[in-house]
Design an enzyme around this catalytic site. Sequence first.
Site, PDB file in Angstrom:
ATOM      1  CE  LYS A 194     -20.410  22.666   7.045  1.00 39.13           C
ATOM      2  NZ  LYS A 194     -20.721  23.636   5.968  1.00 39.13           N
ATOM      3  CD  GLN A 240     -19.726  27.119   5.080  1.00 37.34           C
ATOM      4  OE1 GLN A 240     -19.278  25.988   5.191  1.00 37.34           O
ATOM      5  NE2 GLN A 240     -20.996  27.404   5.296  1.00 37.34           N
ATOM      6  CG  ASP A 244     -22.278  21.841   0.443  1.00 37.31           C
ATOM      7  OD1 ASP A 244     -22.637  21.374   1.540  1.00 37.31           O
ATOM      8  OD2 ASP A 244     -21.642  22.896   0.322  1.00 37.31           O
TER       9      ASP A 244
END
Length: 306
Positions: free
Chosen positions: A51, A95, A118
């Site tokens: 990412k 994460q 997200d």
Amino acid sequence: MIIDGKQISEDIKQEVKAEAEKLKAERGITPGLAFILVGENPASQSYVKSKGKACEEIGFYSVTEKLPATVSEHDVLEMIRGFNNDPKIHGILTQLPLPAHISEQKVIETILPEKDVDGFHPVNVGRMLIGLKGFLPCTPAGIWELLKRSSINPAGKHVVIVGRSNIVGKPVAAILMQKKEWANAIVTVAHTAAPDISYYTKQADILIAAVGKARAITAEMVKPGAVVIDVGINKIADASTKTGFRTVGDVDFERVKDIASAITPVPKGVGPMTIAMLMVNTLRAARGNVYYSRAGQTAPEMYQAS
Ligand code: NAP
């Protein structure tokens, strides 16, 4: 047709790059994304690295905070609050999974909804369910975009999703059932309570596998001519590779590809789309006004904040 998620994701990243350059030129804003990585989970490390690399490629500002697995929940939440207040940061991504002593739900709910790229915050999940603008979670948004860019319109089709996780199964169902263009599907969500999963899968015009089990979907379970989207990422032993393993999906690709009208491979299917859609969400966060319309926006629909 083999749906080339890798190519489609590259196209999207190029579009995002061009939009980000415009944003910088017109308003002096560089989209910024903060990653918080807790512990040493190799898969998480690799995801965050990919990412971060995507941010670099398309000219986003990004920062990665690596914290030890022993970090307290309090310290993680404080770090998120710091990024919430940091004007250079438009998106925050912690994460998952996190160590057991840190509440994932608290972490998700501490991120400001307008920086929740997200798409996991209950505000964004709720807005998605009732069809309002917000951030869509990246993997489901990536699946939707793959369908659109492959000219596969789910409207009026029977979409069967195997799996009901909060990050894939449920949100894909919520997106594709909306009474909207490129959605409007008749959706079935199947899971382990189904006595015979193939009863459902065989009825699918579009079958989405988010099971987490290597090759759980066999050719016998698929209607000839169906579109098959494989979300699974499973590592299986393979002595012929350098690492001793390889990645396969939830679908028996080799056999199903011969009966499906279109299918995503693993790797290079849904996987790269997740990162591309994270970039789209971050661009939208940087534009601001994520939830409401703003007059005079000229960016293509997908990249508009409103
Ligand atoms: P998950 O949280 O483990 O959920 C799996 C779902 O599949 C559950 O709802 C489970 O049912 C259902 N299931 C499992 N075995 C089944 C069976 N034999 N028959 C019917 N249903 C079954 O997984 P997830 O997070 O959604 O992820 C699914 C897969 O996608 C994983 O391989 C993951 O690595 C991959 N993934 C890929 C991306 C990407 O970027 N491409 C992103 C996220 C996830 P119950 O609810 O009844 O237990």
